[in-house]
Design a protein around this motif. Structure first.
Motif, PDB file in Angstrom:
ATOM      1  N   ILE A 167       0.881  -1.159   0.000  1.00 29.94           N
ATOM      2  CA  ILE A 167       0.000   0.000   0.000  1.00 29.94           C
ATOM      3  C   ILE A 167       0.918   1.207   0.000  1.00 29.94           C
ATOM      4  O   ILE A 167       1.845   1.296   0.810  1.00 29.94           O
ATOM      5  CB  ILE A 167      -0.934   0.034   1.222  1.00 29.94           C
ATOM      6  CG1 ILE A 167      -1.939  -1.119   1.145  1.00 29.94           C
ATOM      7  CG2 ILE A 167      -1.662   1.385   1.299  1.00 29.94           C
ATOM      8  CD1 ILE A 167      -2.865  -1.247   2.348  1.00 29.94           C
ATOM      9  N   SER A 168       0.670   2.129  -0.938  1.00 32.15           N
ATOM     10  CA  SER A 168       1.508   3.317  -1.050  1.00 32.15           C
ATOM     11  C   SER A 168       0.631   4.549  -1.258  1.00 32.15           C
ATOM     12  O   SER A 168      -0.395   4.492  -1.934  1.00 32.15           O
ATOM     13  CB  SER A 168       2.470   3.182  -2.231  1.00 32.15           C
ATOM     14  OG  SER A 168       3.213   4.381  -2.390  1.00 32.15           O
ATOM     15  N   THR A 169       1.079   5.668  -0.691  1.00 34.01           N
ATOM     16  CA  THR A 169       0.412   6.944  -0.912  1.00 34.01           C
ATOM     17  C   THR A 169       1.116   7.751  -2.005  1.00 34.01           C
ATOM     18  O   THR A 169       0.771   8.909  -2.229  1.00 34.01           O
ATOM     19  CB  THR A 169       0.352   7.776   0.388  1.00 34.01           C
ATOM     20  OG1 THR A 169       1.676   8.092   0.800  1.00 34.01           O
ATOM     21  CG2 THR A 169      -0.404   7.038   1.477  1.00 34.01           C
ATOM     22  N   ASP A 170       2.076   7.155  -2.685  1.00 33.10           N
ATOM     23  CA  ASP A 170       2.818   7.833  -3.739  1.00 33.10           C
ATOM     24  C   ASP A 170       1.947   7.933  -4.994  1.00 33.10           C
ATOM     25  O   ASP A 170       1.694   6.933  -5.660  1.00 33.10           O
ATOM     26  CB  ASP A 170       4.104   7.079  -4.053  1.00 33.10           C
ATOM     27  CG  ASP A 170       5.008   7.794  -5.043  1.00 33.10           C
ATOM     28  OD1 ASP A 170       4.537   8.735  -5.737  1.00 33.10           O
ATOM     29  OD2 ASP A 170       6.184   7.406  -5.144  1.00 33.10           O
ATOM     30  N   PRO A 171       1.486   9.137  -5.346  1.00 33.68           N
ATOM     31  CA  PRO A 171       0.602   9.264  -6.501  1.00 33.68           C
ATOM     32  C   PRO A 171       1.284   8.919  -7.826  1.00 33.68           C
ATOM     33  O   PRO A 171       0.621   8.541  -8.792  1.00 33.68           O
ATOM     34  CB  PRO A 171       0.157  10.725  -6.461  1.00 33.68           C
ATOM     35  CG  PRO A 171       1.203  11.436  -5.690  1.00 33.68           C
ATOM     36  CD  PRO A 171       1.758  10.427  -4.719  1.00 33.68           C
ATOM     37  N   SER A 172       2.602   9.018  -7.884  1.00 33.72           N
ATOM     38  CA  SER A 172       3.310   8.729  -9.134  1.00 33.72           C
ATOM     39  C   SER A 172       3.293   7.239  -9.475  1.00 33.72           C
ATOM     40  O   SER A 172       3.561   6.871 -10.623  1.00 33.72           O
ATOM     41  CB  SER A 172       4.750   9.238  -9.068  1.00 33.72           C
ATOM     42  OG  SER A 172       5.529   8.446  -8.186  1.00 33.72           O
ATOM     43  N   LEU A 173       2.970   6.382  -8.515  1.00 31.66           N
ATOM     44  CA  LEU A 173       2.909   4.942  -8.776  1.00 31.66           C
ATOM     45  C   LEU A 173       1.565   4.495  -9.340  1.00 31.66           C
ATOM     46  O   LEU A 173       1.471   3.404  -9.900  1.00 31.66           O
ATOM     47  CB  LEU A 173       3.176   4.158  -7.486  1.00 31.66           C
ATOM     48  CG  LEU A 173       4.524   4.315  -6.819  1.00 31.66           C
ATOM     49  CD1 LEU A 173       4.593   3.442  -5.566  1.00 31.66           C
ATOM     50  CD2 LEU A 173       5.663   3.994  -7.763  1.00 31.66           C
ATOM     51  N   VAL A 174       0.518   5.297  -9.199  1.00 28.13           N
ATOM     52  CA  VAL A 174      -0.835   4.881  -9.577  1.00 28.13           C
ATOM     53  C   VAL A 174      -0.941   4.764 -11.096  1.00 28.13           C
ATOM     54  O   VAL A 174      -0.807   5.769 -11.806  1.00 28.13           O
ATOM     55  CB  VAL A 174      -1.897   5.856  -9.044  1.00 28.13           C
ATOM     56  CG1 VAL A 174      -3.286   5.432  -9.504  1.00 28.13           C
ATOM     57  CG2 VAL A 174      -1.839   5.945  -7.525  1.00 28.13           C
ATOM     58  N   PRO A 175      -1.190   3.557 -11.611  1.00 25.45           N
ATOM     59  CA  PRO A 175      -1.378   3.385 -13.055  1.00 25.45           C
ATOM     60  C   PRO A 175      -2.786   3.853 -13.437  1.00 25.45           C
ATOM     61  O   PRO A 175      -3.779   3.228 -13.076  1.00 25.45           O
ATOM     62  CB  PRO A 175      -1.190   1.881 -13.268  1.00 25.45           C
ATOM     63  CG  PRO A 175      -1.554   1.267 -11.958  1.00 25.45           C
ATOM     64  CD  PRO A 175      -1.230   2.286 -10.897  1.00 25.45           C
ATOM     65  N   LEU A 176      -2.853   4.971 -14.131  1.00 25.98           N
ATOM     66  CA  LEU A 176      -4.134   5.608 -14.408  1.00 25.98           C
ATOM     67  C   LEU A 176      -5.071   4.726 -15.227  1.00 25.98           C
ATOM     68  O   LEU A 176      -6.283   4.706 -14.980  1.00 25.98           O
ATOM     69  CB  LEU A 176      -3.914   6.960 -15.076  1.00 25.98           C
ATOM     70  CG  LEU A 176      -3.119   7.985 -14.257  1.00 25.98           C
ATOM     71  CD1 LEU A 176      -2.953   9.283 -15.036  1.00 25.98           C
ATOM     72  CD2 LEU A 176      -3.762   8.223 -12.902  1.00 25.98           C
TER      73      LEU A 176
END
Length: 177
Positions: A17-26
């Motif tokens: 679980i990560s809060t890093d928005p750059s990891l989210v595959p849109l």
């Protein structure tokens, strides 16, 4: 002074679980929003989805390949992605006084693994560490399994009287909701 969203991560077995928005595959997130289970929303144009993710505190749940969990993500010969988005939740928040929890979703094939409970624990950990937070709000379907999850693991309760909840549907609301 602009307050940045803190980047946090938690690991358990082959999950992250990560809060890093750059990891989210849109694209994968939009696939979730296209699910019949996500009756409150719908897919968004990618530029708007990116804006939504960047302006929220996201708790993205991933299944992680063995090589990625060992830190070999860049050198892996596996054909499957090192991280697969399997769940998501986000706060619309000022990161000081209030958090609105929304878009909580876990893919059906992962729901019996207590990953939702783990995700709620991560959300609660960040919430309880906020020194000036006044509260967290959410909207859930009465009698649903998610209502029980929020009550038990986030200590959520009905809005106290004389408070009440109001809403106004916008053009982006899912039809029929």
């Amino acid at each position: 002074m602009e307050l940045e969203i803190p980047i946090r991560s938690w690991t358990r077995d082959n999950y992250l679980i990560s809060t890093d928005p750059s990891l989210v595959p849109l694209d994968a997130l939009n696939e979730m929003f296209a699910s019949d289970d996500v009756h409150w929303g719908q897919p968004l144009p990618l530029e708007h989805l990116r804006m939504m993710v960047q302006r929220s505190m996201c708790f993205a749940l991933y299944e992680v390949s063995n090589s990625a969990s060992l830190g070999e993500e860049e050198h892996s010969n596996e054909t499957r992605p090192p991280r697969r988005l399997i769940g998501f939740a986000r706060w619309i928040t000022d990161m000081v006084t209030v958090n609105y929890l929304t878009d909580v979703y876990i893919l059906p094939e992962y729901r019996s693994k207590r990953l939702g409970v783990w995700m709620m624990g991560c959300i609660d950990e960040v919430f309880t560490a906020m020194p000036y937070v006044r509260g967290m709000i959410l909207i859930a379907d009465r009698g649903s399994s998610t209502e029980a999850l929020y009550r038990k693991y986030l200590a959520m309760d009905d809005l106290q009287s004389p408070g009440f909840l109001m809403d106004r549907k916008g053009r982006g609301a899912a039809s029929g909701s």
